[in-house]
Each structure stands twice: as structure tokens, then as C-alpha cells.
Scaffold this motif. Structure first.
Motif, PDB file in Angstrom:
ATOM      1  N   SER A 155      10.460  15.500 -34.217  1.00 11.99           N
ATOM      2  CA  SER A 155      11.828  15.627 -34.713  1.00 11.99           C
ATOM      3  C   SER A 155      12.441  17.009 -34.485  1.00 11.99           C
ATOM      4  N   ASP A 156      11.668  17.942 -33.973  1.00 14.48           N
ATOM      5  CA  ASP A 156      12.162  19.290 -33.719  1.00 14.48           C
ATOM      6  C   ASP A 156      11.814  19.719 -32.304  1.00 14.48           C
TER       7      ASP A 156
ATOM      8  N   PRO B  57      19.871  12.151 -36.762  1.00 18.01           N
ATOM      9  CA  PRO B  57      18.410  12.103 -36.880  1.00 18.01           C
ATOM     10  C   PRO B  57      17.806  11.354 -35.692  1.00 18.01           C
ATOM     11  N   VAL B  58      16.652  11.828 -35.249  1.00 18.81           N
ATOM     12  CA  VAL B  58      15.967  11.151 -34.150  1.00 18.81           C
ATOM     13  C   VAL B  58      15.232   9.926 -34.683  1.00 18.81           C
TER      14      VAL B  58
ATOM     15  N   ARG C  38      12.532   7.262 -35.889  1.00 16.43           N
ATOM     16  CA  ARG C  38      11.333   7.433 -36.697  1.00 16.43           C
ATOM     17  C   ARG C  38      10.101   7.239 -35.819  1.00 16.43           C
ATOM     18  N   THR C  39       9.137   8.118 -35.962  1.00 14.46           N
ATOM     19  CA  THR C  39       7.882   8.027 -35.234  1.00 14.46           C
ATOM     20  C   THR C  39       6.762   7.873 -36.250  1.00 14.46           C
TER      21      THR C  39
END
Length: 176
Positions: free
Chosen positions: A127-128, A157-158, A160-161
């Protein structure tokens, strides 16, 4: 002054033998014997004067990348994979168990040490984007120095992983 001579310190079977020299020692990854395609390495200390190498503690992944030496010369810093993340460990030169500095907190690359107790690296996770970090000796954690966010990095927001873990038929825990 005189002619420089080279001499063999020992046999090294490694996929990528990086070294770090400090005082009378050369730290180098060596293959665990018997050598196989699966790649299992340990760090060995070779005395510059010749003689038998000293094996340091094994690491969990068996693929330690040598970063450098601690400020006091008592530990060798290594980077390796740790499941779907990275780990930075110190290997005491007396052969005792490794000391975990960082494990399971995203992906770490471009690790370097100044030999005086500071470790720099690039850190990222899903996410970063990459950010440059510094960890000084005696500090409990690392700090971000720069976060050069790309101009096209999404503002939203990217996705969800999620890390999945399962056990293989032979009992080995797999993570992906």
C-alpha cells in the motif's frame, strides 16, 4: 611497496558471493554441503591470514545477503527473504543465534551500513511506494528519511492484499 600476492582463503560455492572485510576477517556466504540446486547458504568468516573458516549461525531462509559489519565488529548484518517479506538480521561472530532487527514488515531492498552503527534501506509494502529509511544503533526502530511518491500514485486506497497460508502435502507451510 612489495608485490601484492593473492592466496586462496577457502572454497566458496555460492550463487552470488558478496563479501565484507573487517580487520582480519572476510565474511562471505558459502554453500551448505552437499551443494544442491535448492541453494542453502551460511555466512562464514575466513581469516585473512589463512586457516579454517568459522561458520556463523544459519538463517531461517538459508539465503543471507551480506550487508556489512556492525560498528563494534562483533556481528555481520544480513538481508534475506522472510515468507512474503524481508528480514534484516545480525549474525554474532561467536556463532550464537541470529538477532532479528527487522522481520515481516514489508519488503526491504538496497540495504547498506556505514560500519558505524547506522543502516539505510528502501522499504515498501503493497500500500506504500518505496521510501528511504535509516536505522541508527541504539534506536528501537527505523525512521523514514524520504518518501518520493510518484506523480501517478493513486490518490484512492489501493486494492486489498491478503497473504494466504496453507500446508503442503509434505507438511511444509507455504505462504503466498
Amino acid at each position: 611497496e612489495g608485490e601484492q600476492k593473492t592466496h586462496e582463503l577457502g572454497r566458496v560455492a555460492s550463487w552470488g558471493p558478496e563479501i565484507a572485510v573487517r580487520g582480519e576477517w572476510v565474511a562471505c556466504p558459502v554453500a551448505v554441503e552437499p551443494v544442491s540446486w535448492t541453494v542453502n547458504e551460511r555466512v562464514a568468516l575466513f581469516p585473512l591470514s589463512g586457516g579454517e573458516p568459522r561458520l556463523l549461525a544459519p538463517t531461517p531462509d538459508g539465503r543471507p545477503y551480506i550487508v556489512g559489519w556492525s560498528a563494534d565488529g562483533e556481528r555481520v548484518l544480513v538481508l534475506e527473504s522472510s515468507r512474503v517479506s524481508s528480514a534484516v538480521r545480525e549474525l554474532p561472530i561467536d556463532g550464537s543465534d541470529s538477532i532479528v532487527l527487522l522481520d515481516g514488515d514489508g519488503y526491504v531492498s538496497a540495504v547498506d551500513t556505514n560500519g558505524k552503527g547506522a543502516v539505510s534501506f528502501v522499504h515498501e509494502d503493497v500500500s506504500d511506494p518505496n521510501h528511504v529509511c535509516l536505522w541508527r544503533a541504539g534506536e528501537s526502530t527505523w525512521r523514514e528519511l524520504a518518501n518520493p511518491v510518484p506523480t501517478d500514485w493513486p490518490a484512492d486506497p489501493v486494492s486489498r492484499t491478503e497473504v494466504l497460508t496453507w500446508t503442503s502435502p509434505d507438511g511444509l507451510e507455504i505462504e503466498g
